[in-house]
Design an enzyme around this catalytic site. Structure first.
Site, PDB file in Angstrom:
ATOM      1  N   ASP A  13       0.805  -1.223   0.000  1.00  0.00           N
ATOM      2  CA  ASP A  13       0.000   0.000   0.000  1.00  0.00           C
ATOM      3  C   ASP A  13       0.839   1.275   0.000  1.00  0.00           C
ATOM      4  OD1 ASP A  13      -2.224  -1.676   0.110  1.00  0.00           O
ATOM      5  OD2 ASP A  13      -2.246  -1.657   2.301  1.00  0.00           O
ATOM      6  N   LYS A  16       1.721   2.166  -5.009  1.00  0.00           N
ATOM      7  CA  LYS A  16       2.274   1.577  -6.238  1.00  0.00           C
ATOM      8  C   LYS A  16       1.362   1.850  -7.431  1.00  0.00           C
ATOM      9  CE  LYS A  16       2.389  -2.479  -4.238  1.00  0.00           C
ATOM     10  NZ  LYS A  16       2.058  -2.108  -2.859  1.00  0.00           N
ATOM     11  N   GLY A  40      -4.479  -4.392  -3.811  1.00  0.00           N
ATOM     12  CA  GLY A  40      -5.489  -3.388  -4.145  1.00  0.00           C
ATOM     13  C   GLY A  40      -4.745  -2.121  -4.510  1.00  0.00           C
ATOM     14  N   HIS A  41      -4.749  -1.788  -5.779  1.00  0.00           N
ATOM     15  CA  HIS A  41      -3.971  -0.641  -6.265  1.00  0.00           C
ATOM     16  C   HIS A  41      -4.918   0.461  -6.724  1.00  0.00           C
ATOM     17  CE1 HIS A  41      -0.271  -3.401  -7.129  1.00  0.00           C
ATOM     18  NE2 HIS A  41      -0.698  -3.452  -5.884  1.00  0.00           N
ATOM     19  N   GLN A 224       2.179  -6.072  -3.045  1.00  0.00           N
ATOM     20  CA  GLN A 224       2.600  -6.160  -1.647  1.00  0.00           C
ATOM     21  C   GLN A 224       3.890  -5.346  -1.477  1.00  0.00           C
ATOM     22  OE1 GLN A 224       1.644  -9.481  -3.273  1.00  0.00           O
ATOM     23  NE2 GLN A 224      -0.328  -8.619  -2.783  1.00  0.00           N
TER      24      GLN A 224
HETATM   25  P1  GDP Z   1      -0.808   0.311  -3.489  1.00  0.00           P
HETATM   26  O1  GDP Z   1      -1.389  -0.961  -3.021  1.00  0.00           O
HETATM   27  O2  GDP Z   1       0.656   0.396  -3.227  1.00  0.00           O
HETATM   28  O3  GDP Z   1      -1.147   0.621  -4.918  1.00  0.00           O
HETATM   29  O4  GDP Z   1      -1.462   1.454  -2.600  1.00  0.00           O
HETATM   30  P2  GDP Z   1      -3.030   1.624  -2.265  1.00  0.00           P
HETATM   31  O5  GDP Z   1      -3.722   2.082  -3.465  1.00  0.00           O
HETATM   32  O6  GDP Z   1      -3.534   0.411  -1.594  1.00  0.00           O
HETATM   33  O7  GDP Z   1      -2.969   2.752  -1.162  1.00  0.00           O
HETATM   34  C1  GDP Z   1      -2.359   3.974  -1.409  1.00  0.00           C
HETATM   35  C2  GDP Z   1      -3.362   5.068  -1.114  1.00  0.00           C
HETATM   36  O8  GDP Z   1      -2.687   6.310  -1.134  1.00  0.00           O
HETATM   37  C3  GDP Z   1      -4.456   5.195  -2.167  1.00  0.00           C
HETATM   38  O9  GDP Z   1      -5.625   5.650  -1.542  1.00  0.00           O
HETATM   39  C4  GDP Z   1      -3.916   6.261  -3.116  1.00  0.00           C
HETATM   40  O10 GDP Z   1      -4.941   6.957  -3.810  1.00  0.00           O
HETATM   41  C5  GDP Z   1      -3.212   7.166  -2.144  1.00  0.00           C
HETATM   42  N1  GDP Z   1      -2.069   7.900  -2.663  1.00  0.00           N
HETATM   43  C6  GDP Z   1      -1.080   7.490  -3.504  1.00  0.00           C
HETATM   44  N2  GDP Z   1      -0.139   8.454  -3.639  1.00  0.00           N
HETATM   45  C7  GDP Z   1      -0.533   9.483  -2.863  1.00  0.00           C
HETATM   46  C8  GDP Z   1       0.041  10.760  -2.544  1.00  0.00           C
HETATM   47  O11 GDP Z   1       1.123  11.131  -2.975  1.00  0.00           O
HETATM   48  N3  GDP Z   1      -0.668  11.544  -1.688  1.00  0.00           N
HETATM   49  C9  GDP Z   1      -1.849  11.164  -1.138  1.00  0.00           C
HETATM   50  N4  GDP Z   1      -2.449  12.001  -0.307  1.00  0.00           N
HETATM   51  N5  GDP Z   1      -2.399   9.971  -1.395  1.00  0.00           N
HETATM   52  C10 GDP Z   1      -1.747   9.133  -2.239  1.00  0.00           C
HETATM   53  P1  IMO Z   2      -0.843  -4.223  -2.217  1.00  0.00           P
HETATM   54  O1  IMO Z   2      -0.353  -4.790  -3.524  1.00  0.00           O
HETATM   55  C1  IMO Z   2      -1.025  -4.567   2.127  1.00  0.00           C
HETATM   56  C2  IMO Z   2      -1.004  -8.619   3.795  1.00  0.00           C
HETATM   57  C3  IMO Z   2      -2.265  -9.058   4.500  1.00  0.00           C
HETATM   58  C4  IMO Z   2      -1.675  -9.994   5.536  1.00  0.00           C
HETATM   59  C5  IMO Z   2      -0.537 -10.663   4.793  1.00  0.00           C
HETATM   60  C6  IMO Z   2      -0.871 -12.039   4.223  1.00  0.00           C
HETATM   61  O2  IMO Z   2      -2.146  -3.517  -2.310  1.00  0.00           O
HETATM   62  O3  IMO Z   2       0.223  -3.426  -1.556  1.00  0.00           O
HETATM   63  P2  IMO Z   2      -2.391 -12.782   2.152  1.00  0.00           P
HETATM   64  O4  IMO Z   2      -3.846 -12.576   1.885  1.00  0.00           O
HETATM   65  O5  IMO Z   2      -1.479 -12.235   1.116  1.00  0.00           O
HETATM   66  O6  IMO Z   2      -2.068 -14.208   2.474  1.00  0.00           O
HETATM   67  O7  IMO Z   2      -2.118 -11.962   3.518  1.00  0.00           O
HETATM   68  O8  IMO Z   2      -0.198  -9.776   3.727  1.00  0.00           O
HETATM   69  N1  IMO Z   2      -1.198  -8.131   2.410  1.00  0.00           N
HETATM   70  C7  IMO Z   2      -1.166  -6.839   2.051  1.00  0.00           C
HETATM   71  N2  IMO Z   2      -1.036  -5.731   2.809  1.00  0.00           N
HETATM   72  N3  IMO Z   2      -1.098  -4.465   0.794  1.00  0.00           N
HETATM   73  C8  IMO Z   2      -1.199  -5.570   0.025  1.00  0.00           C
HETATM   74  O9  IMO Z   2      -1.147  -5.536  -1.325  1.00  0.00           O
HETATM   75  C9  IMO Z   2      -1.275  -6.828   0.650  1.00  0.00           C
HETATM   76  N4  IMO Z   2      -1.396  -8.102   0.206  1.00  0.00           N
HETATM   77  C10 IMO Z   2      -1.334  -8.874   1.293  1.00  0.00           C
HETATM   78  O10 IMO Z   2      -2.946  -7.984   5.084  1.00  0.00           O
HETATM   79  O11 IMO Z   2      -1.109  -9.254   6.593  1.00  0.00           O
HETATM   80 MG    MG Z   3      -2.921  -1.659  -1.808  1.00  0.00          MG
END
Ligand code: GDP
Ligand code: IMO
Ligand code: MG
Length: 432
Positions: A13, A16, A40-41, A224
Site C-alpha cells: 500500500d 504503487k 489493491g492498487h 505487496q
Molecule cells: P498500493 O497498493 O501500493 O497501490 O497502494 P493503495 O492504493 O492500496 O494505497 C495507497 C493510497 O494512497 C491510495 O488511496 C492512493 O490513492 C493514495 N495515494 C497514492 N499516492 C498518494 C500521494 O502522494 N498523496 C496522497 N495524499 N495519497 C496518495
Molecule cells: P498491495 O499490492 C497490504 C497482507 C495481508 C496480511 C498478509 C498475508 O495492495 O500493496 P495474504 O492474503 O497475502 O495471504 O495476507 O499480507 N497483504 C497486504 N497488505 N497491501 C497488500 O497488497 C497486501 N497483500 C497482502 O494484510 O497481513
Molecule cells: Mg494496496
C-alpha cells in the site's frame, strides 16, 4: 533502458498503483508477476477512482499492453469483474491489450474457504486478506494446482479438479468440520469463467521475449512489499510470494540481466494491514491523525480494514534497498505527512546488542528493540500543486533529501497527491 521494475518497499500500500499508472505513459507494456487479488492498487484520474486487484495498473492508458504473468494467482470472478468495470468506463479490454499467462494458477473455491477457515481457527493469526492466496500457492508448490491452461480445457479441468477436490474435501470436513464442496457446482461456475477468459490466455513469456528483442519498454508492477516477501519479509507475517524485484524474473520470465532499474516505492510514513511486528507503529491519537491525513484515509483497498500507521522506518527502508537492489526511490504521500508537526523518522534501533541500522531478517528480535527518532519541522502548506522539486517548501525538500542520504538512493519521483498529475518527476526512468 527497457525494463523498469517497481516494488513496494514497506508492507504494501505504498501507492504503487498511482506511480505505475503515472509511469505507464512512458512504457509499452505493463506486467504483473506475483500475488493475486490480495493486492489493491488505487488510481485517480480526473477525480475518477479505480482500484485494481489483478489487472495491471497500466490498463487506463488505451495504447498499452497489459500482461498477467505466470507467477500470479487468478480468481476468475475477480478478473472478470475488473474487465466488466473497465468496459463500463468505455475502456477497451481486448486480447491484444490484455494477455494472461496460461501458466498462472487459478484460485479455486476451496482456496478461499481454507484461507478463511484457518484464520478463524487461529483467531486471525496472520490477518490474511482471506482471498485464498496462501492456499493457492501451497497447491502450486505441491503440484496439485490448476493453471489457466487446465481451466480452459474442460476435460483436463474436470480430471484435475476431481483429484484435488477429493483431498481438499477431506481437509475441509475432517480437520475444520465444515461442509464439503460439490464438484458439479464448481465445474458449472468455472466453465462460464473459462469461456470468457479463453481469448486472453496465451504464452506471455514468448510475447515478452519478442517484445524485449524489439526494444519495447517494459514496466513491471510489484505487489505487496519487501517486508511481506516470503523469504525476506517479517516472516511468518508475510504473503506467499517473492515480492522483491527478483520475483519478476520467475513470475514473468524476464531474464534478470535485462532488468535496468528497480524503483522502490515508499510512503513518507509507514502502514501495515494484518498482523506482525511494526516497530514505529503509533496506536494513539497521532496514529489516527496519520491515518486520516491527506485527501484519502488509510483504509485497505481490498478488505477495507483500517491500516496500522507509524513513522517512516529507515532501518527497514535501508534493508529493502539492500535486499531488493533498489536503485531509485519514489516517495509517496509527502503531502499527507506534512500535516503532522513535527514529523518523526526512525533512523536506528537500540537493542541489547547495540545500535542497529539495518534489519537482519530475523523478525523474532523486534520485541527487543527501541526505535531511535529524529524530528523534522513540518512545512504545514498544501504542496499538491507543486510539480518541480525546487518549488517544494525547504522543509519538504529537506525531508526528501534526508531519506536519500540515509538510504543512498535518489528519490526520482515524489508524489504530492493521489491524482495522476500530482507528481514530481526528477528523472525519466526509461531514458538511460
Ligand atoms: P498500493 O497498493 O501500493 O497501490 O497502494 P493503495 O492504493 O492500496 O494505497 C495507497 C493510497 O494512497 C491510495 O488511496 C492512493 O490513492 C493514495 N495515494 C497514492 N499516492 C498518494 C500521494 O502522494 N498523496 C496522497 N495524499 N495519497 C496518495
Ligand atoms: P498491495 O499490492 C497490504 C497482507 C495481508 C496480511 C498478509 C498475508 O495492495 O500493496 P495474504 O492474503 O497475502 O495471504 O495476507 O499480507 N497483504 C497486504 N497488505 N497491501 C497488500 O497488497 C497486501 N497483500 C497482502 O494484510 O497481513
Ligand atoms: Mg494496496
Amino acid at each position: 533502458m527497457s525494463v523498469v521494475i517497481t516494488v513496494g518497499s514497506q508492507w504494501g500500500d505504498e501507492g504503487k498503483g498511482k506511480i505505475i499508472d503515472y509511469l505507464s505513459e512512458q512504457a509499452d507494456i505493463v506486467v504483473r508477476h506475483q500475488g493475486g487479488n490480495n493486492a489493491g492498487h488505487t488510481i485517480r484520474v480526473e477525480g475518477v477512482q479505480h482500484i485494481f486487484h489483478i489487472i495491471p495498473s497500466g490498463i487506463l492508458h488505451p495504447e498499452k499492453v497489459c500482461i498477467v504473468g505466470n507467477g500470479v494467482v487468478i480468481d476468475p470472478a475477480v478478473i472478470l469483474q475488473e474487465i466488466d468495470s473497465l468496459l463500463s468506463h468505455n475502456i477497451s479490454v481486448e486480447p491484444d491489450r490484455l494477455k494472461i499467462s496460461g501458466q498462472a494458477h487459478v484460485i479455486m473455491p476451496y482456496h478461499k474457504l481454507l484461507d478463511s477457515l484457518e484464520e478463524e481457527r487461529t483467531g486471525g493469526r496472520l490477518g490474511t486478506t482471506r482471498r485464498g492466496i496462501g492456499p493457492a500457492y501451497q497447491d502450486k508448490a505441491a503440484r496439485i494446482g490448476i493453471r489457466l491452461w487446465d481451466l480452459i480445457d474442460p476435460d483436463i479441468f474436470r480430471k484435475k479438479l476431481r483429484y484435488t477436490l477429493e483431498q481438499k474435501n477431506r481437509l475441509i470436513t475432517g480437520v475444520y468440520g465444515s461442509q464439503a464442496l460439490q464438484e458439479e457446482n464448481i465445474i458449472e461456475e468455472y466453465r462460464a469463467y473459462a469461456d470468457r477468459l479463453r481469448p486472453f490466455v496465451c504464452n506471455t513469456a514468448e510475447f515478452l521475449e519478442i517484445s524485449l528483442a524489439r526494444q519495447k519498454r517494459i514496466l513491471c508492477e510489484g505487489n505487496q512489499g519487501t517486508l511481506l516477501d516470503v523469504d525476506h519479509g517479517t516472516y511468518p507475517y508475510v504473503t506467499s510470494t517473492c515480492t522483491i524485484a527478483a520475483g519478476a524474473a520467475t513470475g514473468a520470465a524476464i531474464p534478470p540481466w535485462r532488468i535496468d532499474r528497480i524503483l522502490g516505492i515508499a510512503k513518507a510514513f509507514q502502514t501495515r494491514v494484518g498482523e506482525g511486528p511494526f516497530p514505529t507503529e503509533l496506536t494513539g491519537e497521532i496514529g489516527n491523525r496519520l491515518r486520516n491525513a491527506g485527501p484519502v484515509g488509510e483504509f485497505g483497498s481490498t478488505t477495507g480494514r483500517p491500516r496500522r500507521c507509524g513513522w517512516l522506518d529507515l532501518v527497514l527502508l535501508r534493508y529493502a534497498v539492500r535486499v531488493g537492489g533498489i536503485n531509485a526511490l519514489a516517495i509517496t504521500k509527502l503531502d499527507a505527512v506534512g500535516e503532522m508537526d513535527p514529523i518523526r523518522v526512525c533512523v536506528a534501533y537500540d537493542s541489547p546488542d547495540g545500535e542497529q541500522r539495518t534489519f537482519d531478517g530475523n523478525a523474532n528480535r523486534f520485541d527487543k528493540i527501541t526505535p531511535r527518532y529524529v524530528s523534522f519541522p513540518s512545512w504545514k502548506r498544501d504542496i499538491s500543486t507543486v510539480r518541480r522539486f525546487e518549488d517544494l517548501p525547504q522543509e519538504a525538500a529537506n525531508y526528501v533529501r534526508f531519506i536519500e542520504e540515509e538510504t543512498g538512493v535518489p528519490a526520482v519521483i515524489v508524489s504530492v497527491g493521489p491524482e495522476r498529475g500530482e507528481t514530481i518527476c526528477r528523472e525519466d526512468l526509461f531514458s538511460r
